[in-house]
Design an enzyme around this catalytic site. Structure first.
Site, PDB file in Angstrom:
ATOM      1  N   HIS A 636      -7.173  -7.663 -13.644  1.00 53.10           N
ATOM      2  CA  HIS A 636      -7.328  -7.453 -15.089  1.00 53.10           C
ATOM      3  C   HIS A 636      -7.792  -8.721 -15.804  1.00 53.10           C
ATOM      4  O   HIS A 636      -8.227  -8.662 -16.947  1.00 53.10           O
ATOM      5  CB  HIS A 636      -6.046  -6.851 -15.702  1.00 53.10           C
ATOM      6  CG  HIS A 636      -4.958  -7.829 -16.009  1.00 53.10           C
ATOM      7  ND1 HIS A 636      -3.841  -7.972 -15.217  1.00 53.10           N
ATOM      8  CD2 HIS A 636      -4.797  -8.702 -17.032  1.00 53.10           C
ATOM      9  CE1 HIS A 636      -3.058  -8.889 -15.751  1.00 53.10           C
ATOM     10  NE2 HIS A 636      -3.612  -9.341 -16.856  1.00 53.10           N
ATOM     11  N   ASP A 689      -4.133  -4.375  -9.010  1.00 57.03           N
ATOM     12  CA  ASP A 689      -4.458  -5.472  -9.924  1.00 57.03           C
ATOM     13  C   ASP A 689      -4.563  -6.801  -9.159  1.00 57.03           C
ATOM     14  O   ASP A 689      -3.657  -7.638  -9.212  1.00 57.03           O
ATOM     15  CB  ASP A 689      -3.376  -5.550 -11.016  1.00 57.03           C
ATOM     16  CG  ASP A 689      -3.801  -6.449 -12.166  1.00 57.03           C
ATOM     17  OD1 ASP A 689      -4.956  -6.897 -12.169  1.00 57.03           O
ATOM     18  OD2 ASP A 689      -2.959  -6.693 -13.062  1.00 57.03           O
ATOM     19  N   GLY A 781      -0.902 -14.603 -20.645  1.00 53.94           N
ATOM     20  CA  GLY A 781      -1.408 -15.897 -20.174  1.00 53.94           C
ATOM     21  C   GLY A 781      -0.843 -16.279 -18.818  1.00 53.94           C
ATOM     22  O   GLY A 781      -1.335 -17.183 -18.158  1.00 53.94           O
ATOM     23  N   SER A 783      -0.647 -13.986 -16.460  1.00 58.13           N
ATOM     24  CA  SER A 783      -1.295 -13.057 -15.533  1.00 58.13           C
ATOM     25  C   SER A 783      -2.085 -13.761 -14.460  1.00 58.13           C
ATOM     26  O   SER A 783      -2.691 -14.806 -14.715  1.00 58.13           O
ATOM     27  CB  SER A 783      -2.257 -12.162 -16.296  1.00 58.13           C
ATOM     28  OG  SER A 783      -1.530 -11.164 -16.914  1.00 58.13           O
ATOM     29  N   GLY A 784      -2.086 -13.171 -13.294  1.00 54.79           N
ATOM     30  CA  GLY A 784      -2.840 -13.732 -12.185  1.00 54.79           C
ATOM     31  C   GLY A 784      -2.057 -14.798 -11.447  1.00 54.79           C
ATOM     32  O   GLY A 784      -2.356 -15.128 -10.307  1.00 54.79           O
TER      33      GLY A 784
HETATM   34  N1  ARG Z   1      -0.922  -8.977 -18.772  1.00 52.75           N
HETATM   35  C1  ARG Z   1      -0.397 -10.247 -19.116  1.00 52.75           C
HETATM   36  C2  ARG Z   1      -1.476 -11.314 -19.045  1.00 52.75           C
HETATM   37  O1  ARG Z   1      -2.593 -10.988 -19.080  1.00 52.75           O
HETATM   38  C3  ARG Z   1       0.816 -10.612 -18.329  1.00 52.75           C
HETATM   39  C4  ARG Z   1       1.899  -9.742 -18.677  1.00 52.75           C
HETATM   40  C5  ARG Z   1       3.104  -9.962 -17.936  1.00 52.75           C
HETATM   41  N2  ARG Z   1       4.086  -9.413 -18.788  1.00 52.75           N
HETATM   42  C6  ARG Z   1       5.337  -9.331 -18.539  1.00 52.75           C
HETATM   43  N3  ARG Z   1       6.138  -8.880 -19.457  1.00 52.75           N
HETATM   44  N4  ARG Z   1       5.802  -9.709 -17.388  1.00 52.75           N
HETATM   45  O2  ARG Z   1      -1.196 -12.489 -19.097  1.00 52.75           O
END
Ligand code: ARG
Length: 834
Positions: A636, A689, A781, A783-784
């Site tokens: 994503h 993902d 932030g 993510s990944g």
């Molecule tokens: N999708 C989010 C990103 O792009 C990360 C989300 C993780 N969220 C969570 N509640 N663990 O950084």
């Protein structure tokens, strides 16, 4: 008959001398009486006969003795004060005549002491003086004994009461001695196979001396090594030893550092034994002007080692205790958060205004010592009234029934620890907790914390007499626990109610990895009863080859073994050794003992595989290094939007070895050659993902840039396991990104439980981790970035998951969702070759 009482023993030096003297002496008289050639022949034959006879007797006894019992080499480390001597500089140098002279006097005095006691005399080999220090003169020495197994306890006992023996040395001795300290040397230090080195150093005023493990920081320390640093300060000074970097194997049985308040390794003078990885305060103080630091390593697994600074600081009597007044305040053990000194006694009198009562909450509490029972606390402890407290706890609290309370802190002569930090407050006896819930121990907690399944009071009084709600498990013992923790492999109720009826198997059955049920009795019985070997997998026995399933580990030779997570655990499970290959990954060379929401600053270099993926100079996503040319992130993160073509390699810059976003110049930067999002990634469900990125130029690995280990498809990450999340993401929902890399500890959550909490949105390629009370999570932030899972036996960190999505951030009962990396192992191999 005790062979030891009569026969000559095998080659102790002094006994050999006695034997050599004995035989000619008995024959020499005859020799003198008989004269002439004929007589000479008789005499010669007599001598030869006597010699042969004694040789045979000797050999027989020696043989008998060897068959009877093997002697164990025991070395005792000791120190004694020579009260009628004055220290001269030459005593610091073992090659000086002064040293040699006094050393030989000490040795002969020791010989005298040991000879007085038959059990010691018989087993004694020799003594060597290791060092002298001031006060009048303190001699440090090692005495070697070869003791039959059955006499060990007795010899230990005699040695430990040696100061009584020395009283019997009589007035002939020139050295007047007292303050004898003795102990058997740590058996891990008594090894003839270890390469041993000793350094002696006299510290200079105002200059710090650096001591480092061999090879530090460029190479791991060597195997089977013992290094000792004898440190001295000027008289009137003590030694402060600060570890700046410390990374040893996690298991002290293998490699360890021991710090002594002495110049020889006397166990009653140990300040601490340390192993594992630290980067926060690790500071020790000697009580006098000497200190001994020892590093001992064995033959398995070598780590980077340590660097420490030793300085001499003026001896100032540690002042502690006193009278504390007012409505509230704080106090700590001496030198907190450094380790408290040995032989400390502090007493605080806390006096709050008349009519109020006192309560003390210990925010940090650590007095851990081998051999100390936490219920008796006879070594280092805190005492309030009649209650003695020791060990470690995060929830300690005491309240008084008057406006005064006395708190005592005691430490003995060995093993010191961090101590405590405490807050005292005055409370109104009639209303101890305005608008809050009053625990039985007088602690006040928020009303919502009552009956939430967590022991917030510390004495569980907030979790008693609860009516369990619909979202809670009713434990048989009366506690209510959040449904969240049902069947997560952890006994949260305390009586295991939350873990009952979780699987298909009956309570007296073992649930195999393939979900077969076998009788509990079949666990670890050496038979593969489950068919997949899982009933024999964690029995500490050798791995067995089993038919391959998706739960078994596949070796390079395509054979499968039943071991659980065998990769890089330091034990060869595959016959071809492939489970221990490619293990140069997942090692943390910097770590603290101890945004992401609810996290804390990481230590620079603590997560060397963490990557910051940036677009036009701003951090966007996290990623993890898996080889010198490849990194893993979330799919994503690489989806185009109207403004930015995130799917294109030229959009990105990747930063490695980065700690704070303010200091990117210190980090390594790479552009990308390719971006490969998983072809099955689903933008709506976040399924699959995961994305791979190839760097334009390979990385050079060092302590701050290293790859993480990838789990095999069969790798098991059990629910309840504690894991770490890291990233520069927002530190609260809708908040700003963090400047310094954040880390937080969360637990893996059972799949079914999580799917319920997330309204059925989970797929089989997702895993959940979080903290059920809320407050700790990954966020925008992050993510990944990695979900880091430490495999304790080998000390390697595995990439369990990739930060994917969540419902808000850190909300109660809303865990974070991660892409399950083990499910993608084949795809990663196929696309990257890693
Ligand atoms: N999708 C989010 C990103 O792009 C990360 C989300 C993780 N969220 C969570 N509640 N663990 O950084």
């Amino acid at each position: 008959m005790d062979a030891m009482d009569t026969g000559p023993r095998y080659t102790p030096d002094h006994e050999l001398e006695m034997a050599v003297q004995f035989l000619p002496a008995s024959d020499s008289k005859k020799l003198e009486k008989r004269k002439g050639l004929g007589k000479l022949t008789i005499v010669l034959s007599a001598v030869a006969f006597a010699f042969i006879l004694s040789l045979i007797i000797g050999l027989l006894l020696w043989h008998y003795h060897l068959r009877g019992e093997a002697n164990i080499k025991k070395i005792y480390a000791g120190s004694m004060r020579l009260t009628n001597q004055a220290f001269v500089n030459g005593y610091e140098n073992p090659n000086s005549t002064e040293f040699k002279d006094l050393a030989s006097q000490v040795v002969s005095q020791l010989n005298e002491i040991y000879y007085k006691e038959p059990k010691l005399r018989k087993n004694y080999i020799s003594s060597t003086v290791q060092a002298f220090s001031e006060g009048s003169v303190i001699a440090y020495y090692l005495s070697e004994f070869h003791v039959p197994e059955k006499d060990q306890v007795e010899v230990d006992r005699i040695i430990s009461s040696i100061d009584k023996l020395q009283g019997r040395t009589g007035s002939s001795s020139r050295l007047l001695i007292d303050a004898i300290n003795y102990s058997a040397l740590d058996s891990r230090m008594v090894s003839s196979t270890k390469q041993s080195t000793r350094y002696a150093q006299h510290l200079q005023p105002n200059v710090a001396s650096v001591i480092e493990s061999p090879g530090f920081p460029n190479y791991p320390y060597p195997s089977n090594t013992m290094v000792q640093w004898e440190l001295r300060a000027d008289p009137g000074y003590i030694i402060k030893l600060e570890f700046e970097s410390f990374s040893l194997e996690e298991n002290c049985k293998n490699d360890f550092v021991k710090v002594y308040d002495s110049l020889v390794a006397i166990e009653s003078r140990v300040l601490n034994e340390i192993c594992g990885v630290f980067s926060d305060h690790l500071t020790f103080h000697s009580s006098g002007n000497v200190m001994l630091v020892t590093l001992v390593t064995n033959d398995v697994m070598n780590f980077p080692g340590f660097r420490a600074r030793a300085t001499q600081v003026p001896l100032s009597t540690t002042t502690c205790g006193g009278i504390l007044t007012g409505n509230s305040g704080t106090f700590t053990s001496p030198k907190y958060p450094d380790f408290y000194p040995q032989l400390t006694q502090c007493e605080w009198t806390i006096r709050v205004p008349q009519g109020k009562f006192v309560k003390v909450v210990f925010d940090k509490f650590r007095m851990v010592e081998p051999g100390q029972s936490n219920s008796v606390c006879q070594k280092d402890y805190v005492e309030i009234g009649t209650r003695k407290m020791c060990g470690t706890s995060s929830n300690l609290m005491e309240a008084s029934q008057s406006n005064e309370m006395t708190v005592k802190f005691i430490s003995d002569s060995s093993y010191v620890d961090r101590g405590f930090s405490a807050t005292y407050t005055a409370y109104e006896p009639s209303d101890p907790c305005p608008l809050m819930f009053l625990c039985a121990n007088k602690r006040c907690i928020k009303p919502v914390q009552k009956c939430d399944g967590w022991n917030d009071c510390g004495d569980s009084s907030d979790e008693k007499n609860c009516q369990c709600g619909a979202t809670q498990v009713s434990c048989k013992n009366g506690f209510c626990k959040p449904m969240f923790w049902k069947c997560d492999g952890i006994n949260d109720c305390g009586d295991n109610t939350d873990e009952e009826n979780c699987g298909v198997c009956k309570p007296d059955e073992f649930t195999c990895a393939n979900d077969h049920c076998v009788s509990m009795k079949m666990r670890c019985d050496g038979q593969n009863d489950c068919d997949d070997g899982s009933d024999e997998a964690t029995c500490g026995k050798e791995a067995i080859d089993v038919p391959c399933t998706d739960k078994t580990y596949k070796c390079k030779n395509n054979k499968c073994v039943n071991s659980l997570n065998p990769e890089c655990d330091g034990v060869k499970d595959c016959s071809d050794g492939s489970d221990e290959q490619n293990c140069d990954c997942g090692k943390q060379y910097t770590k603290s003992a101890g945004r992401i929401v609810g996290g804390q600053d990481a230590v620079d270099g603590e997560w060397p595989w963490q990557v910051s993926l940036q677009v036009r100079g701003s951090h966007v996503c996290g990623a993890s290094i898996i080889s010198d040319s490849w990194i893993v992130t979330a799919a994503h993160c690489v989806q185009d939007d109207t403004k930015t073509r995130y799917s294109q390699p030229q959009t990105w810059e990747a930063y490695f070895g980065l700690h704070t976003q303010k200091d990117k110049s210190k980090a390594e930067k790479r552009n990308l050659k390719q971006v490969i999002a998983h072809p099955s990634y689903n933008t709506y469900t976040f399924d699959y993902d995961m994305a791979l990125m190839e760097l334009d130029r390979p990385l050079t690995f060092g302590n701050k840039i290293r790859p993480i280990c990838l789990p095999s498809p069969s790798y098991s990450f059990p629910a309840g396991k504690s894991v770490w999340i890291t990233g520069w993401g927002a530190t609260k929902e809708g908040g700003f990104a963090a400047t310094v890399l954040q880390k937080a500890e969360v637990r893996l959550i059972n799949e079914t439980v999580c799917n319920n909490l997330m309204n059925g949105l989970l797929t089989s390629r997702m895993m959940c981790a979080g903290v059920l009370t809320g407050g700790v999570d990954a966020c925008q932030g992050d993510s990944g970035g990695p979900l880091n899972s430490l495999n304790a036996p080998g000390g390697h960190t595995f990439l369990a998951g990739v930060v994917s999505w969540g419902d808000g951030c850190a909300r109660r009962n809303k865990p974070g969702i991660y892409t399950t990396v083990s499910k993608f192992r084949g795809w990663i191999k196929e696309r990257t070759g890693v």
